[in-house]
Design an enzyme around this catalytic site. Structure first.
Site, PDB file in Angstrom:
ATOM      1  N   LYS A 294       0.839  -1.205   0.000  1.00 50.95           N
ATOM      2  CA  LYS A 294       0.000   0.000   0.000  1.00 50.95           C
ATOM      3  C   LYS A 294       0.872   1.254   0.000  1.00 50.95           C
ATOM      4  O   LYS A 294       2.077   1.170   0.251  1.00 50.95           O
ATOM      5  CB  LYS A 294      -0.900  -0.022   1.239  1.00 50.95           C
TER       6      LYS A 294
ATOM      7  N   TYR B 188      16.923  29.646   8.220  1.00 46.85           N
ATOM      8  CA  TYR B 188      15.766  30.455   8.634  1.00 46.85           C
ATOM      9  C   TYR B 188      15.748  30.637  10.142  1.00 46.85           C
ATOM     10  O   TYR B 188      15.999  29.698  10.898  1.00 46.85           O
ATOM     11  CB  TYR B 188      14.469  29.755   8.236  1.00 46.85           C
TER      12      TYR B 188
HETATM   13  C1  PLP Z   1      -0.370  -2.002   6.733  1.00 45.05           C
HETATM   14  C2  PLP Z   1      -0.938  -3.312   7.091  1.00 45.05           C
HETATM   15  C3  PLP Z   1      -0.123  -4.456   7.150  1.00 45.05           C
HETATM   16  C4  PLP Z   1       1.382  -4.393   7.023  1.00 45.05           C
HETATM   17  O1  PLP Z   1       1.929  -3.900   8.230  1.00 45.05           O
HETATM   18  P1  PLP Z   1       3.497  -3.844   8.511  1.00 45.05           P
HETATM   19  O2  PLP Z   1       3.570  -3.476   9.935  1.00 45.05           O
HETATM   20  O3  PLP Z   1       4.065  -2.827   7.609  1.00 45.05           O
HETATM   21  O4  PLP Z   1       4.053  -5.192   8.226  1.00 45.05           O
HETATM   22  C5  PLP Z   1      -0.743  -5.674   7.345  1.00 45.05           C
HETATM   23  N1  PLP Z   1      -2.095  -5.762   7.512  1.00 45.05           N
HETATM   24  C6  PLP Z   1      -2.888  -4.680   7.501  1.00 45.05           C
HETATM   25  C7  PLP Z   1      -4.345  -4.842   7.712  1.00 45.05           C
HETATM   26  C8  PLP Z   1      -2.338  -3.418   7.315  1.00 45.05           C
HETATM   27  O5  PLP Z   1      -3.129  -2.337   7.332  1.00 45.05           O
END
Ligand code: PLP
Length: 368
Positions: A36, A256
């Site tokens: 994702k 800055y």
């Molecule tokens: C993002 C997510 C994962 C992966 O999590 P990590 O901690 O990056 O391994 C797995 N399952 C769900 C439902 C998620 O939202």
């Protein structure tokens, strides 16, 4: 001299593939890659292609449009969408053979009716809530599905998500597993999945049939260095070059707000790469200076991080050889993302996904 001075994110696809194999070895069940958010900022398509080459056949994304992109790369892969807008996305889901992780009776009934109308049977995953209180069926809702299953949907994965998998000492992990086992006893023949990266490195009783790592694939230790030995290696390296070197005069300020006033003449290096590129502005605000890696040494950040640039203090003897065009590493094999994240009070996930859109992703692929 033609020096490139724009920041870029180097992604080591060899390390990515190696990490996938580490996770396969570690897990009792199969491994589905969570890609994702543009594969945690590393670039969806090259990451998915490399994982497919390494043998990965199952992918998870958050949203349907991300799933459509995975499908383009991998016509044969199994693609789950963790947070589908089932009603709005139904056509894309079906057309691209994406499996929605249904999380409510509404989404279940909608999908079921749609499939009935089309006279097709659709594969879906059911996401049950075992205590994180995000998306997922409650016990009562799930009970209804068990009592009145739709003839138009085949459930091919029962999944849930851990709230505290990054902390092996948390008793919440066992609580959630116990609850997951109760859900599973109501659908004993369906494949089950509970573990994210942190869960993979808990004991094997958390693995079930399929684990869902994201972060560990991308080279971060999901238990934040509490593991005895790091088993995955860094994949991402954010770099730029020293764009200008000058000696700033005693009494002048840097950056800055001139938050730093020089107590002596100071050799400084200006580096293109700022908060628009994902270099957290808080790095320049914290009390202890943060170091970046240049020419084999660590150079302290001086003053505030700007949108496009930051400034390094090169006055230390160890940095006297640093010259124009030398590569500066903001994070990577020499500077763990975990450390940088900790320094600004966040987690590696946020550091990775904050790397700016304008930063070019460069892929290196040593056959390892
Ligand atoms: C993002 C997510 C994962 C992966 O999590 P990590 O901690 O990056 O391994 C797995 N399952 C769900 C439902 C998620 O939202």
């Amino acid at each position: 001299m033609t020096t490139k001075i724009t920041p870029r994110l180097e992604v080591d696809l060899g390390a990515l593939r190696a990490n996938y194999r580490v996770l396969c070895h570690q897990s009792q069940g199969g491994v589905g890659a969570v890609v994702k958010a543009d594969a945690y900022g590393l670039g969806l398509t090259p990451v998915v292609d490399a994982l497919w080459d390494a043998g990965c056949r199952t992918f998870f994304v958050a949203f349907t449009r991300e799933g459509v992109l995975v499908r383009k790369s991998c016509p044969e892969a199994e693609v789950y969408v963790l947070a589908p807008s089932v009603e709005a996305d139904i056509k894309d889901l079906v057309q691209h053979r994406l499996k929605p992780c249904l999380y409510s009776l509404d989404s279940y009934h909608f999908m079921s009716q749609w499939c009935a109308q089309q006279q097709s049977v659709c594969p879906v995953s059911l996401h049950v809530d075992t205590g994180i209180n995000r998306l997922g069926f409650t016990d009562q809702e799930f009970q209804q599905v068990v009592e009145q299953p739709s003839p138009d949907l085949t459930v091919d994965l029962l999944m849930s998500h851990l709230a505290c998998a990054d902390d092996p000492a948390s008793s919440y992990n066992e609580k959630q597993k116990a609850k997951f086992l109760r859900f599973r006893s109501l659908m004993p023949d369906v494949k089950a999945s509970l573990a994210n990266s942190g869960g993979v490195f808990l004991d094997p009783s958390f693995h079930f049939d399929l684990v869902r790592p994201g972060l560990a694939l991308f080279g971060c230790d999901p238990h934040y260095s509490r593991l005895a030995s790091p088993r995955v290696r860094p994949v991402a390296r954010l770099v730029s070059e020293v764009a200008q070197i000058k000696t700033a005069v005693r009494g002048e300020g840097v950056g800055y707000g001139t938050t730093v006033i020089l107590e002596q003449d100071t050799r400084i290096g200006v580096v293109m790469g700022g908060y628009a590129d994902g270099i957290n502005r808080l790095l320049g605000e914290s009390s202890g200076p943060y170091n970046f890696f240049v020419a084999g040494s660590r150079a302290p950040l001086l003053g505030r991080v700007s949108m496009d640039s930051c400034t390094l203090d090169l006055s230390d003897q160890s940095l006297s050889k640093v010259s124009l065009g030398d590569v500066v590493e903001f994070f990577g094999p020499n500077l763990p993302i975990e450390d940088l994240a900790k320094h600004v009070g966040t987690i590696p996930y946020e550091v990775l996904t904050q790397v700016g859109q304008r930063v070019a992703r460069c892929y290196v692929s040593d056959a390892r």
